[in-house]
Write an enzyme that holds these catalytic residues in place. Sequence first.
Site, PDB file in Angstrom:
ATOM      1  N   VAL A  16       8.283  -1.293   7.974  1.00 58.04           N
ATOM      2  CA  VAL A  16       8.250  -2.069   9.225  1.00 58.04           C
ATOM      3  C   VAL A  16       9.674  -2.390   9.702  1.00 58.04           C
ATOM      4  O   VAL A  16       9.985  -2.270  10.896  1.00 58.04           O
ATOM      5  CB  VAL A  16       7.428  -3.368   9.049  1.00 58.04           C
ATOM      6  CG1 VAL A  16       7.328  -4.113  10.366  1.00 58.04           C
ATOM      7  CG2 VAL A  16       6.045  -3.047   8.508  1.00 58.04           C
ATOM      8  N   LYS A 106       1.903 -12.025   5.565  1.00 59.75           N
ATOM      9  CA  LYS A 106       0.601 -12.731   5.511  1.00 59.75           C
ATOM     10  C   LYS A 106       0.481 -13.618   4.284  1.00 59.75           C
ATOM     11  O   LYS A 106      -0.130 -14.685   4.336  1.00 59.75           O
ATOM     12  CB  LYS A 106      -0.557 -11.733   5.552  1.00 59.75           C
ATOM     13  CG  LYS A 106      -0.518 -10.698   4.445  1.00 59.75           C
ATOM     14  CD  LYS A 106      -0.687  -9.314   4.984  1.00 59.75           C
ATOM     15  CE  LYS A 106       0.183  -8.370   4.208  1.00 59.75           C
ATOM     16  NZ  LYS A 106       0.469  -7.135   4.883  1.00 59.75           N
ATOM     17  N   VAL A 133      -1.368  -9.818  10.586  1.00 59.76           N
ATOM     18  CA  VAL A 133      -2.799  -9.479  10.523  1.00 59.76           C
ATOM     19  C   VAL A 133      -3.078  -8.277  11.416  1.00 59.76           C
ATOM     20  O   VAL A 133      -2.734  -8.277  12.597  1.00 59.76           O
ATOM     21  CB  VAL A 133      -3.673 -10.670  10.999  1.00 59.76           C
ATOM     22  CG1 VAL A 133      -5.146 -10.346  10.861  1.00 59.76           C
ATOM     23  CG2 VAL A 133      -3.329 -11.936  10.219  1.00 59.76           C
ATOM     24  N   LYS A 206      -5.264 -12.320   5.156  1.00 58.54           N
ATOM     25  CA  LYS A 206      -5.434 -12.114   6.610  1.00 58.54           C
ATOM     26  C   LYS A 206      -6.585 -12.953   7.151  1.00 58.54           C
ATOM     27  O   LYS A 206      -6.465 -13.575   8.212  1.00 58.54           O
ATOM     28  CB  LYS A 206      -5.657 -10.630   6.887  1.00 58.54           C
ATOM     29  CG  LYS A 206      -4.403  -9.786   6.594  1.00 58.54           C
ATOM     30  CD  LYS A 206      -4.725  -8.303   6.600  1.00 58.54           C
ATOM     31  CE  LYS A 206      -3.489  -7.455   6.349  1.00 58.54           C
ATOM     32  NZ  LYS A 206      -3.810  -6.051   6.083  1.00 58.54           N
TER      33      LYS A 206
HETATM   34  N1  HSE Z   1      -1.709  -2.846   2.851  1.00 59.89           N
HETATM   35  C1  HSE Z   1      -2.334  -3.148   4.103  1.00 59.89           C
HETATM   36  C2  HSE Z   1      -3.535  -2.254   4.313  1.00 59.89           C
HETATM   37  C3  HSE Z   1      -1.445  -2.980   5.304  1.00 59.89           C
HETATM   38  O1  HSE Z   1      -3.815  -1.367   3.514  1.00 59.89           O
HETATM   39  O2  HSE Z   1      -4.220  -2.456   5.304  1.00 59.89           O
HETATM   40  C4  HSE Z   1      -0.471  -4.070   5.470  1.00 59.89           C
HETATM   41  O3  HSE Z   1      -1.100  -5.285   5.694  1.00 59.89           O
END
Ligand code: HSE
Length: 429
Positions: A16, A106, A133, A206
């Site tokens: 990111v 998160k 999220v 989340k």
């Molecule tokens: N590891 C998370 C997922 C993505 O597999 O959705 C980042 O929040």
Amino acid sequence: MSNANWRIGVAGLGTVGSGLIDLVTARPRFSPTGDTCVVSGVSARSRGARRSVDMSGLAWFDNPVDLARSPETDVFVELIGGAEGPAREAVEAALRLGKPVVTANKALIAAHGQELAALAEAQGTPLLFEAAVMGGTPAVKMLREAMVGDEVEAVAGILNGTCNYILTQMEASGRSFAEVLAEAQALGYAEADPTMDVGGFDAGHKITILAALAFGCAPTLVAAEIEGVDTIELLDIRLAKDLGYRIKLVASAVRTGSGISVRVHPALTPLDHPLARVDGVLNALFIHGRKIGRIFIQGAGAGAGPTAAAVAADIADVMAGARRPVFQAPAGSLKAFTPVSAADAIGRAYVRLLVRDEPGVIASISEVLAEAGVSIDSFLQKPVEGAGGVPIVLTTHVAPEATIARAVAAMAALPVLLTPPRVIRIAGV
Ligand code: HSE
């Protein structure tokens, strides 16, 4: 309004962070205010790591706290991750100096959201976390801003792309959880330590944040009941499909007469339900508002481009002068969730039994359910090659979960059972 230059300090240079630097370099004037965004400094664990973006010309900080405190940092962007340690220390350091913070973390917001919100509000500075999220899919702003005129009754969705990819692949390819997980790790979709994702904890963080925004409560991770996909067997995916369902990891927060239920668990979802059709790494969310009814959004829940775009949207809000409580009320007045007590929880369940193939087995199972007062909705006995017995699957009508649990315990004690019963909830959304 005269246009300004906003200098961002970016801590954490993984997927990111690199995606954000790419975005800001390509479109420094992404903000509708016409202001310019520049990256003034960066920090990460290892300076020498190979990265996809050019770091030359950017000030380097070994310690993210120093980056947060630097006079060259107007907005601190935290992309390190983790509820404790450097991420928390650096966010607190920035807020204490009254600097706006944008984070994708998160775990940090789910664990310490209320105290960080109190710090931000005392300083009159924003703390924003859209990217925490559903990655690039705007769930946080929708609940925090667009839904405030309504009363949210429930939110429910698929919030972890790794789990959804694994379940989708298990069904499509007929491979076991362990085989698909190993492939996902080799392809870089799943982490080397997959516990946060497959154990349901990432989705738990989340849904804790979404529940706080939906119901105006403090984010309280302990309120969440969490179960992951690591116990899901191919046999159940196949049997569920025969009954007209697909197994999904569903995260939900529901207001009931006696409190708020916050949960993450595998759930049988009817094949014609929109959540059942969310495949691969996609995320999706239902929001039920009292006035607006049902809203459904689906989109990318991870990845450099989508998640960086969500971070940039928060930076643009800072530039536009964002000034609202971090959650749905000033931090000091946020109340903890009132969890629904186990005695009040109701639902439907799928129960799979592996039994010896002999006379009277079905009668003994029916008797246990009748005695407990649990009504059967469907019943399927299906010989499966190599199962080592005969699988019997039943689905229940709605009943108190405690009653279903008592019936399952009684079934587990029947001598004809070859393995413990497997119980999976049926989605109630
Ligand atoms: N590891 C998370 C997922 C993505 O597999 O959705 C980042 O929040």
